[in-house]
Design a protein around this motif. Structure first.
Motif, PDB file in Angstrom:
ATOM      1  N   ILE A 186       0.880  -1.162   0.000  1.00  0.00           N
ATOM      2  CA  ILE A 186       0.000   0.000   0.000  1.00  0.00           C
ATOM      3  C   ILE A 186       0.923   1.218   0.000  1.00  0.00           C
ATOM      4  O   ILE A 186       1.913   1.252   0.729  1.00  0.00           O
ATOM      5  N   GLU A 187       0.597   2.220  -0.798  1.00  0.00           N
ATOM      6  CA  GLU A 187       1.463   3.385  -0.920  1.00  0.00           C
ATOM      7  C   GLU A 187       0.761   4.644  -0.431  1.00  0.00           C
ATOM      8  O   GLU A 187      -0.440   4.817  -0.638  1.00  0.00           O
ATOM      9  N   ALA A 188       1.545   5.512   0.226  1.00  0.00           N
ATOM     10  CA  ALA A 188       1.076   6.836   0.628  1.00  0.00           C
ATOM     11  C   ALA A 188       2.198   7.816   0.310  1.00  0.00           C
ATOM     12  O   ALA A 188       3.368   7.527   0.565  1.00  0.00           O
ATOM     13  N   SER A 189       1.839   8.964  -0.259  1.00  0.00           N
ATOM     14  CA  SER A 189       2.864   9.907  -0.706  1.00  0.00           C
ATOM     15  C   SER A 189       3.138  11.036   0.282  1.00  0.00           C
ATOM     16  O   SER A 189       4.008  11.864   0.034  1.00  0.00           O
ATOM     17  N   ASP A 190       2.402  11.093   1.384  1.00  0.00           N
ATOM     18  CA  ASP A 190       2.687  12.080   2.423  1.00  0.00           C
ATOM     19  C   ASP A 190       2.196  11.556   3.774  1.00  0.00           C
ATOM     20  O   ASP A 190       1.558  10.506   3.848  1.00  0.00           O
ATOM     21  N   GLU A 203      -1.750  11.085   4.250  1.00  0.00           N
ATOM     22  CA  GLU A 203      -2.214   9.865   3.573  1.00  0.00           C
ATOM     23  C   GLU A 203      -1.750   8.624   4.347  1.00  0.00           C
ATOM     24  O   GLU A 203      -2.468   7.636   4.432  1.00  0.00           O
ATOM     25  N   GLY A 204      -0.538   8.700   4.888  1.00  0.00           N
ATOM     26  CA  GLY A 204       0.014   7.580   5.643  1.00  0.00           C
ATOM     27  C   GLY A 204      -0.804   7.254   6.878  1.00  0.00           C
ATOM     28  O   GLY A 204      -1.153   6.092   7.119  1.00  0.00           O
ATOM     29  N   ILE A 205      -1.128   8.276   7.674  1.00  0.00           N
ATOM     30  CA  ILE A 205      -1.943   8.065   8.886  1.00  0.00           C
ATOM     31  C   ILE A 205      -3.308   7.510   8.500  1.00  0.00           C
ATOM     32  O   ILE A 205      -3.824   6.580   9.137  1.00  0.00           O
ATOM     33  N   SER A 223       5.118  15.544   8.642  1.00  0.00           N
ATOM     34  CA  SER A 223       6.444  14.924   8.578  1.00  0.00           C
ATOM     35  C   SER A 223       6.439  13.491   9.086  1.00  0.00           C
ATOM     36  O   SER A 223       5.518  13.071   9.797  1.00  0.00           O
ATOM     37  N   GLY A 224       7.473  12.757   8.724  1.00  0.00           N
ATOM     38  CA  GLY A 224       7.627  11.398   9.222  1.00  0.00           C
ATOM     39  C   GLY A 224       7.718  11.367  10.737  1.00  0.00           C
ATOM     40  O   GLY A 224       7.233  10.440  11.385  1.00  0.00           O
ATOM     41  N   TYR A 225       8.334  12.404  11.307  1.00  0.00           N
ATOM     42  CA  TYR A 225       8.428  12.480  12.767  1.00  0.00           C
ATOM     43  C   TYR A 225       7.036  12.624  13.384  1.00  0.00           C
ATOM     44  O   TYR A 225       6.722  11.974  14.386  1.00  0.00           O
ATOM     45  N   GLU A 226       6.183  13.445  12.780  1.00  0.00           N
ATOM     46  CA  GLU A 226       4.818  13.608  13.293  1.00  0.00           C
ATOM     47  C   GLU A 226       4.017  12.312  13.145  1.00  0.00           C
ATOM     48  O   GLU A 226       3.236  11.956  14.034  1.00  0.00           O
ATOM     49  N   VAL A 227       4.233  11.602  12.050  1.00  0.00           N
ATOM     50  CA  VAL A 227       3.570  10.297  11.862  1.00  0.00           C
ATOM     51  C   VAL A 227       4.060   9.333  12.940  1.00  0.00           C
ATOM     52  O   VAL A 227       3.258   8.619  13.557  1.00  0.00           O
TER      53      VAL A 227
END
Length: 179
Positions: A31-35, A38-40, A61-65
């Motif tokens: 499964i792909e997410a570009s930001d 979308e990831g969360i 950001s990845g840190y926030e995720v």
């Protein structure tokens, strides 16, 4: 039908495709997410078995995720591989050793990817101590937290004692040189 869902959160289409291509043939659904947003959303909707997370992402950001993942007990058990082109970017926010996730530096080879996935799976199985933000305050949790803090205090006390000895030796050396 794929048995294992792997979520790749990266703003680079090339990295997302590279991860997909490097995974062994088998029961994987990528499964792909570009930001980060979308990831969360994908974590909540898809319930992946593994998350590959870029540290530098648009919108969130990845840190926030990562912080969001750490704040939700249900997400904490999902193996996590953090990715970045520079380790320093990550270590500015999260101190090593990385206890709850595996890190892989971009660009990476298939062997490194597989090793990071295995490491993340092992780390995800670790029992986590109750976080300070947890609302549960039963006696068992509090006593375990106190015991963990006491161990930390003991380690710090030993380090302080060693530093005092070292400081005394330095002072003695300086006095000797000045005499």
């Amino acid at each position: 039908m794929a048995n294992h869902k792997i979520l790749v959160i990266d703003d680079s289409r090339v990295i997302r495709a590279r991860v997909r291509d490097m995974l062994p043939n088998g029961n994987f659904e990528v499964i792909e997410a570009s930001d980060g947003i979308e990831g969360i959303d994908a974590i909540r909707a898809q319930k992946p078995n593994l998350i590959m997370l870029d540290f530098l992402l648009p919108r969130m950001s990845g840190y926030e995720v990562y912080q969001e993942i750490q704040s939700v007990p249900e997400f904490q058990s999902i193996p996590l591989v953090m990715m970045s082109g520079r380790r320093e970017e990550l270590t500015e926010k999260i101190q090593e050793p990385f206890e709850f996730f595996e890190f892989i530096e971009k660009p990476f080879e298939q062997k490194e990817l597989i090793g990071a996935i295995k490491g993340a799976m092992a780390k995800a199985r670790k029992v986590r101590p109750q976080s300070a933000t947890a609302t549960s305050t039963s006696g068992g949790d509090a006593s375990a937290e106190v015991a963990a803090l006491q161990k930390q205090v003991e380690v710090l006390a030993k380090e302080v004692a060693a530093l005092k000895v070292q400081n005394s030796k330095i002072l003695a050396f300086i006095k000797k040189k000045l005499a």
